[in-house]
Design a protein around this motif. Structure first.
Motif, PDB file in Angstrom:
ATOM      1  N   ARG A  92       0.828  -1.217   0.000  1.00 17.00           N
ATOM      2  CA  ARG A  92       0.000   0.000   0.000  1.00 17.00           C
ATOM      3  C   ARG A  92       0.856   1.258   0.000  1.00 17.00           C
ATOM      4  NH1 ARG A  92      -2.927  -2.882   3.969  1.00 17.00           N
ATOM      5  NH2 ARG A  92      -1.933  -1.609   5.605  1.00 17.00           N
ATOM      6  N   GLU A  93       2.045   1.168   0.570  1.00 11.86           N
ATOM      7  CA  GLU A  93       2.915   2.336   0.680  1.00 11.86           C
ATOM      8  C   GLU A  93       3.722   2.599  -0.587  1.00 11.86           C
ATOM      9  OE1 GLU A  93       5.206   1.574   4.176  1.00 11.86           O
ATOM     10  OE2 GLU A  93       3.545   2.047   5.553  1.00 11.86           O
ATOM     11  N   SER A  94       3.536   1.775  -1.612  1.00 11.70           N
ATOM     12  CA  SER A  94       4.205   2.023  -2.889  1.00 11.70           C
ATOM     13  C   SER A  94       3.747   3.373  -3.430  1.00 11.70           C
ATOM     14  CB  SER A  94       3.870   0.921  -3.900  1.00 11.70           C
ATOM     15  OG  SER A  94       4.350  -0.328  -3.459  1.00 11.70           O
ATOM     16  N   SER A  95       4.690   4.195  -3.890  1.00  8.01           N
ATOM     17  CA  SER A  95       4.344   5.558  -4.315  1.00  8.01           C
ATOM     18  C   SER A  95       5.402   6.095  -5.268  1.00  8.01           C
ATOM     19  CB  SER A  95       4.240   6.472  -3.096  1.00  8.01           C
ATOM     20  OG  SER A  95       5.521   6.625  -2.492  1.00  8.01           O
ATOM     21  N   ASP A  96       5.330   7.391  -5.526  1.00 12.46           N
ATOM     22  CA  ASP A  96       6.330   8.040  -6.370  1.00 12.46           C
ATOM     23  C   ASP A  96       7.720   7.971  -5.744  1.00 12.46           C
ATOM     24  OD1 ASP A  96       4.487   8.668  -8.287  1.00 12.46           O
ATOM     25  OD2 ASP A  96       4.156  10.725  -7.604  1.00 12.46           O
ATOM     26  N   ASP A  97       7.772   7.762  -4.439  1.00 12.87           N
ATOM     27  CA  ASP A  97       9.079   7.604  -3.786  1.00 12.87           C
ATOM     28  C   ASP A  97       9.833   6.404  -4.354  1.00 12.87           C
ATOM     29  OD1 ASP A  97       8.588   9.790  -2.212  1.00 12.87           O
ATOM     30  OD2 ASP A  97       8.016   8.641  -0.425  1.00 12.87           O
ATOM     31  N   ASP A  98       9.088   5.357  -4.693  1.00 13.65           N
ATOM     32  CA  ASP A  98       9.715   4.166  -5.275  1.00 13.65           C
ATOM     33  C   ASP A  98      10.275   4.478  -6.657  1.00 13.65           C
ATOM     34  OD1 ASP A  98       8.779   1.704  -3.417  1.00 13.65           O
ATOM     35  OD2 ASP A  98       7.181   3.173  -3.557  1.00 13.65           O
ATOM     36  N   VAL A  99       9.556   5.283  -7.416  1.00 19.69           N
ATOM     37  CA  VAL A  99      10.017   5.666  -8.756  1.00 19.69           C
ATOM     38  C   VAL A  99      11.268   6.536  -8.645  1.00 19.69           C
ATOM     39  CG1 VAL A  99       9.413   6.841 -10.894  1.00 19.69           C
ATOM     40  CG2 VAL A  99       7.669   5.531  -9.664  1.00 19.69           C
ATOM     41  N   HIS A 101      13.392   6.603  -6.255  1.00 19.08           N
ATOM     42  CA  HIS A 101      14.496   5.757  -5.802  1.00 19.08           C
ATOM     43  C   HIS A 101      15.049   4.932  -6.955  1.00 19.08           C
ATOM     44  CE1 HIS A 101      16.366   2.225  -3.765  1.00 19.08           C
ATOM     45  NE2 HIS A 101      16.815   3.164  -2.963  1.00 19.08           N
ATOM     46  N   LEU A 102      14.158   4.365  -7.782  1.00 21.12           N
ATOM     47  CA  LEU A 102      14.601   3.618  -8.953  1.00 21.12           C
ATOM     48  C   LEU A 102      15.403   4.515  -9.879  1.00 21.12           C
ATOM     49  CD1 LEU A 102      14.598   1.190 -10.906  1.00 21.12           C
ATOM     50  CD2 LEU A 102      12.360   1.987 -11.740  1.00 21.12           C
ATOM     51  N   GLU A 103      14.941   5.731 -10.086  1.00 16.76           N
ATOM     52  CA  GLU A 103      15.658   6.674 -10.957  1.00 16.76           C
ATOM     53  C   GLU A 103      17.055   6.974 -10.423  1.00 16.76           C
ATOM     54  OE1 GLU A 103      12.914   9.902 -11.041  1.00 16.76           O
ATOM     55  OE2 GLU A 103      11.736   9.078 -12.717  1.00 16.76           O
ATOM     56  N   LYS A 104      17.194   7.027  -9.113  1.00 16.13           N
ATOM     57  CA  LYS A 104      18.515   7.239  -8.502  1.00 16.13           C
ATOM     58  C   LYS A 104      19.438   6.075  -8.815  1.00 16.13           C
ATOM     59  CE  LYS A 104      20.663   7.757  -3.934  1.00 16.13           C
ATOM     60  NZ  LYS A 104      20.394   7.855  -2.467  1.00 16.13           N
ATOM     61  N   VAL A 155       3.259   1.348  -9.724  1.00 17.05           N
ATOM     62  CA  VAL A 155       3.562   2.775  -9.860  1.00 17.05           C
ATOM     63  C   VAL A 155       3.867   3.071 -11.326  1.00 17.05           C
ATOM     64  CG1 VAL A 155       4.426   3.016  -7.505  1.00 17.05           C
ATOM     65  CG2 VAL A 155       6.001   2.319  -9.322  1.00 17.05           C
ATOM     66  N   ASP A 156       3.934   4.338 -11.649  1.00 16.15           N
ATOM     67  CA  ASP A 156       4.211   4.734 -13.031  1.00 16.15           C
ATOM     68  C   ASP A 156       5.720   4.872 -13.216  1.00 16.15           C
ATOM     69  OD1 ASP A 156       4.219   5.642 -15.585  1.00 16.15           O
ATOM     70  OD2 ASP A 156       3.268   7.580 -15.159  1.00 16.15           O
ATOM     71  N   ALA A 157       6.353   3.760 -13.564  1.00 10.41           N
ATOM     72  CA  ALA A 157       7.803   3.743 -13.749  1.00 10.41           C
ATOM     73  C   ALA A 157       8.187   3.562 -15.212  1.00 10.41           C
ATOM     74  CB  ALA A 157       8.430   2.636 -12.902  1.00 10.41           C
ATOM     75  N   GLY A 158       7.291   3.914 -16.114  1.00 12.61           N
ATOM     76  CA  GLY A 158       7.592   3.811 -17.542  1.00 12.61           C
ATOM     77  C   GLY A 158       7.753   2.378 -17.990  1.00 12.61           C
ATOM     78  N   LYS A 159       8.837   2.097 -18.680  1.00 15.28           N
ATOM     79  CA  LYS A 159       9.050   0.759 -19.232  1.00 15.28           C
ATOM     80  C   LYS A 159       9.404  -0.271 -18.182  1.00 15.28           C
ATOM     81  CE  LYS A 159      14.022   1.067 -20.338  1.00 15.28           C
ATOM     82  NZ  LYS A 159      15.022   0.976 -21.412  1.00 15.28           N
ATOM     83  N   TYR A 160       9.668   0.170 -16.945  1.00 12.40           N
ATOM     84  CA  TYR A 160      10.083  -0.763 -15.896  1.00 12.40           C
ATOM     85  C   TYR A 160       8.868  -1.445 -15.282  1.00 12.40           C
ATOM     86  CZ  TYR A 160      14.396   1.607 -16.798  1.00 12.40           C
ATOM     87  OH  TYR A 160      15.500   2.129 -17.445  1.00 12.40           O
ATOM     88  N   ASN A 161       8.248  -2.256 -16.101  1.00 10.35           N
ATOM     89  CA  ASN A 161       7.046  -3.003 -15.761  1.00 10.35           C
ATOM     90  C   ASN A 161       7.240  -4.420 -16.267  1.00 10.35           C
ATOM     91  OD1 ASN A 161       4.234  -4.118 -16.191  1.00 10.35           O
ATOM     92  ND2 ASN A 161       3.682  -2.124 -15.328  1.00 10.35           N
ATOM     93  N   SER A 162       6.878  -5.399 -15.466  1.00 10.47           N
ATOM     94  CA  SER A 162       7.140  -6.794 -15.839  1.00 10.47           C
ATOM     95  C   SER A 162       6.415  -7.216 -17.104  1.00 10.47           C
ATOM     96  CB  SER A 162       6.739  -7.728 -14.689  1.00 10.47           C
ATOM     97  OG  SER A 162       5.346  -7.665 -14.446  1.00 10.47           O
ATOM     98  N   LEU A 411      13.115   0.032  -2.621  1.00 10.81           N
ATOM     99  CA  LEU A 411      12.908   0.911  -1.475  1.00 10.81           C
ATOM    100  C   LEU A 411      12.058   0.236  -0.407  1.00 10.81           C
ATOM    101  CD1 LEU A 411      13.241   3.705  -0.203  1.00 10.81           C
ATOM    102  CD2 LEU A 411      11.179   4.436  -1.433  1.00 10.81           C
ATOM    103  N   GLN A 412      11.041  -0.505  -0.796  1.00 15.58           N
ATOM    104  CA  GLN A 412      10.184  -1.171   0.179  1.00 15.58           C
ATOM    105  C   GLN A 412      10.922  -2.291   0.913  1.00 15.58           C
ATOM    106  OE1 GLN A 412       7.411   0.099   1.123  1.00 15.58           O
ATOM    107  NE2 GLN A 412       7.488   1.661  -0.486  1.00 15.58           N
TER     108      GLN A 412
END
Length: 446
Positions: A92-99, A101-104, A155-162, A411-412
């Motif tokens: 439930r806590e998945s958010s833009d913070d995860d995106v 963090h992935l970008e970092k 989350v909206d991470a662009g192409k980083y979707n399974s 991040l989670q």
């Protein structure tokens, strides 16, 4: 306190590449069967009573009362509820913070790639090799690994979707994630078989079984250690790529209702040697399932050609010195490949191996109490806590959490690890966390 910027963190992380940082539960009506791995003898089955049969006597010579007493006292339902609830909370806590963090992490990975590619023409040197190695390592262990598990699907991470990442065409594979393993094959072998059969006979990554040939060799122990050392720089293309492709081919045989050749043993590991120089009837039969030419053209060729030929080929256009620069680049790329294999071996192969981890006889229902327990007591974590530490370990230092909840973001896992460890301590479930080098020692000792 001085805060490191991204460039400083990347340099330190590159340096870390040199220092990268059986008891089972059978869900039957009356008992659970356990195995503990040892480095000297095969696993020995012992029967452990569950709640309905606690007075059953277990031989002292088999049961380690001090280490294994937690088994019969564990409240599986209560444990499963707490673990499941925590997983739902993290989801439930998945958010833009995860995106973000992935970008970092992507930025760190891309910085390594830029440094390596920009300097690969130079004489072979550690900076270039470390940078190129980090590029490959991060692309697999952090980006592809968590993307293919669906860690960023919410989350909206662009192409980083399974759903589509690196799948379908050679072009997609090259652009998204190109490595020795075919992504479709890795998804079958790793995401499906390894994760849902961890430590069981159907686990294709069962180190104790896959290294059995080495234990049985009638050679001095130093020679066995030498063989492991030789395998470490080449294991991805020598062992892992053909073995993952084998699992994909077997899955296709089954889906198409094809008969698997009589002499084929699906649990046997496939290596480049068994494909090219089969010695037994079983190895020869496996060539019908994994045709060598198909394996080379479909699995190995895309990475081999793009990484070691096409990537450095523009250097050949430079008048006078092009050939020398191209040769330098190829050597740097090969050395980087060997280093990333070693780095990967140390942080990947050691996650589920060692005499203190558990192996199992049968299967259990996913997300049940026994399933959660199996994921934890058959996995080991390394040092955790910061992006720098976690980057150097490829986020494989959260292996316990990853096996309990495979589809979370990086991040989670950072956020969930301390909480899961606390739950395990509360219920008395072993939670193994040690230095990656200690885990390497225990793996090699198998």
């Amino acid at each position: 306190m001085r805060v490191l910027n991204s460039s400083s963190c990347l340099v330190i992380a590159l340096a870390f590449q040199l220092i990268p940082c059986n008891i089972a539960f059978n869900l039957s009506n009356t008992l659970k069967v356990l195995h503990r791995t040892t480095s000297k003898i095969p696993q020995n089955a012992i029967s452990i009573p569950i709640e309905t049969d606690r007075n059953k006597v277990v031989p002292d010579m088999i049961m380690d009362k001090e280490r294994d007493s937690w088994i019969k006292d564990l409240d599986y339902d209560a444990f499963a509820k707490e673990v499941s609830d925590l997983g739902k909370k993290l989801t439930r806590e998945s958010s833009d913070d995860d995106v973000k963090h992935l970008e970092k992490i992507l930025m760190w990975r891309d910085m390594a790639a830029a440094i390596g590619i920009a300097t690969m023409w130079t004489s072979p040197n550690p900076i270039t090799v470390l940078a190129l190695s980090t590029w490959t390592y991060a692309s697999w262990t952090m980006v592809a690994h968590h993307t293919c598990h669906g860690g960023y699907n919410r989350v909206d991470a662009g192409k980083y979707n399974s759903r589509g990442f690196a799948l379908g065409t050679v072009a997609k594979r090259v652009v998204d994630w190109c490595d020795w393993m075919l992504p479709e094959a890795w998804n079958i072998e790793h995401n499906r078989l390894h994760h849902y059969h961890l430590g069981e006979p159907l686990d294709p990554d069962l180190v104790e079984r896959n290294l059995e040939f080495l234990r049985k060799m009638n050679i001095p122990m130093p020679a066995k250690y030498a063989i492991v050392s030789v395998l470490m720089p080449v294991w991805k293309w020598f062992y892992y790529a053909p073995n993952t492709f084998k699992e994909l081919q077997i899955a296709k045989f089954k889906s198409e209702n094809k008969e698997i050749p009589v002499n084929v043993k699906p649990e046997d590991a496939v290596t480049l040697r068994t494909l090219m120089v089969p010695r037994t009837d079983e190895e020869k039969a496996m060539q019908e399932v994994v045709p060598p030419m198909t394996f080379f053209s479909k699995v190995l060729a895309p990475f081999m050609l793009t990484r070691f030929v096409l990537l450095p080929s523009p250097l050949l256009l430079i008048p006078g010195v092009g050939t020398t620069l191209f040769a330098n680049a190829v050597v740097n790329l090969i050395l980087a490949e060997m280093l990333t294999n070693i780095h990967g071996f140390i942080t990947i192969v050691t996650n589920h191996a060692g005499e203190d981890l558990y192996k199992f006889d049968d299967e259990v229902r996913p997300k049940s109490g026994s399933f959660y327990v199996r994921q934890i007591i058959s996995s080991a974590n390394y040092a955790t806590g910061t992006d720098l530490i976690d980057f150097s370990h490829g986020w494989l230092n959260y292996q316990i959490e990853h096996h309990v909840w495979p589809d979370l973001s990086m991040l989670q896992y950072q956020r969930g690890a301390p909480q899961l460890k606390e739950i395990c301590e509360k219920h008395g479930v072993p939670y193994v966390q040690e230095s990656v080098f200690e885990r390497l020692r225990k793996t090699v000792d198998i």
